[in-house]
Write a protein that holds these residues in place. Sequence first.
Motif, PDB file in Angstrom:
ATOM      1  N   HIS A 267       0.827  -1.207   0.000  1.00 36.11           N
ATOM      2  CA  HIS A 267       0.000   0.000   0.000  1.00 36.11           C
ATOM      3  C   HIS A 267       0.870   1.270   0.000  1.00 36.11           C
ATOM      4  O   HIS A 267       0.737   2.125  -0.896  1.00 36.11           O
ATOM      5  N   HIS A 271       1.719   4.523  -2.855  1.00 34.50           N
ATOM      6  CA  HIS A 271       1.801   5.979  -2.632  1.00 34.50           C
ATOM      7  C   HIS A 271       3.161   6.496  -3.109  1.00 34.50           C
ATOM      8  O   HIS A 271       3.261   7.548  -3.743  1.00 34.50           O
ATOM      9  N   GLU A 297      -4.827   7.892  -2.805  1.00 34.12           N
ATOM     10  CA  GLU A 297      -5.302   6.616  -2.274  1.00 34.12           C
ATOM     11  C   GLU A 297      -5.574   5.626  -3.413  1.00 34.12           C
ATOM     12  O   GLU A 297      -5.393   4.416  -3.257  1.00 34.12           O
ATOM     13  N   SER A 300      -2.247   3.831  -4.081  1.00 29.21           N
ATOM     14  CA  SER A 300      -1.865   2.822  -3.071  1.00 29.21           C
ATOM     15  C   SER A 300      -2.810   1.630  -3.163  1.00 29.21           C
ATOM     16  O   SER A 300      -2.381   0.481  -3.068  1.00 29.21           O
TER      17      SER A 300
HETATM   18 ZN    ZN Z   1      -3.028   5.232   1.966  1.00 33.30          ZN
END
Ligand code: ZN
Length: 506
Positions: A267, A271, A297, A300
């Motif tokens: 995740h 980013h 977001e 990610s």
């Molecule tokens: Zn995040």
Amino acid sequence: MSESNQKLEQEFLEYVKKISAFEEALSLVYWDLRTGAPEKGTTQRSEVIGTLSGEIFKMKVSEEMAAFIAGLWLEKDGLSDVTRRSLEECKKEYDLNKKIPAAEYEAYTKLVAQAENVWTTARATNDYALFEPYLEKIIASKRQFIEYWGYKENPYDTLLDQYEPGMTVAILDDVFAKLRESILVLRQRVEAAKHQPDPTLLHKRVSKEHQKAFSMRILAKMGFDFAAGRLDDTVHPFATGLNTGDVRITTRYDEDNFKMAVFGIIHEGGHAIYEQNISPKLIGTPLSNGASMGIHESQSLFYEIILGSSFAFWQSNYKDFQEITAPAFDDVSVEEFYRAVNISESSLIRIEADTLTYPLHIMIRYELEKAIMNGEIGVADLRDAWNDKYEAYLGVRPGNDADGILQDIHWSGGDFGYFPSYALGYMYAAQLFATMSKEIPNVSEILASDDYTVIREWLTKNVHQFGMLKKPLAILQDTTGEGLNPEYLIQLLNDRYDFIYKLNEV
Ligand code: ZN
């Protein structure tokens, strides 16, 4: 453009470059505080962070900034794209801060600092009543600020726009209604499914070294550039982009729950890859950031959910995982493992929620925030409303405030309007993936292969490179040819949980 304005443009670009240099220094100090700073230095370090933040804030609302905006705004269409968008962002921030009377803003800053401390105590002691008076004042301030800032249709739009430019209640009401309906139906089918995954298969101890070894391999495959970033340990994982050549991610390891670090690193890696691939021409401007919270977001989650939680991904990576952790998973097949990793269960805590139930946690917060900002509900009724919604959407009712209304820090910091970004990230990611699948027809073969370069390049071409040069909905429109459409996420969830729960087998 006149010669004097060309000079002004140059001075403006120098000025924002200075701001971004201070911001880079601040981020580095902050990263250090959160990763390895000696404990005895932290009090003084917090002082330094306060001072640096204060100086940056002053530069953003200074007389000089006012002069740049006044001098360049009317001629902004004649400016380069980079200068024009930088100016727009500076003006947006300037207006947000300047429209609030200075004394009120200062009082609010103090209120929020106190409220965060009170929230920490209230959560630890399960005492919503303790936090209530602070929350009441924060809400009153926010509603007053909205009056200063102004709004067109719904007061809550103004707050949404601060995290997700262009997002409105009108759009969200529509997409959330569709998404909620589909998730609730799918949840019922999942709960009634005859073939439930066995989560106990994952109850194995995996050492930190093994978790890290596997995750580093995945990060490299994803396209994380180790010459432009690093991975460190922390308590609350985060990613921070100092500049496009120095993007740092952090993680926390639990040897009894490898999922946390493995998926957490994928995740945060998503980013980081975003920020590593922002166009170098945006360095030193306010645009060298993600387009919005939701778009950040989406990147990610693209790596964590679309790629890292697909069966194709584990078909190609599970052997590696088994070898590194041997003999822990020797007797677990890839299919059993995959189904167990992706189990869906109703829960009370947002940050522990799975892909299918997570958007419901967000919708509950969205509906409450919207009602709060429209003056339709007061703090005294908020806890009951929270608990009722959990019961209605997720079938669980919090037994205490820490597992309920006090679980998130956001409201104590005045961050209303932020939550929807998380759910938007899921929808953006699924919508981008649908377009990617049309443009790269063999994308599922790539997910199952050892080389994801094509995927990373596609994301860079359509999303990463622009930084804040393009607004979120423009990125979506230009790439996918349409506005926000929840159907892609709905389809993805249905396909995925059909497989995990064998919903078509009786
Ligand atoms: Zn995040």
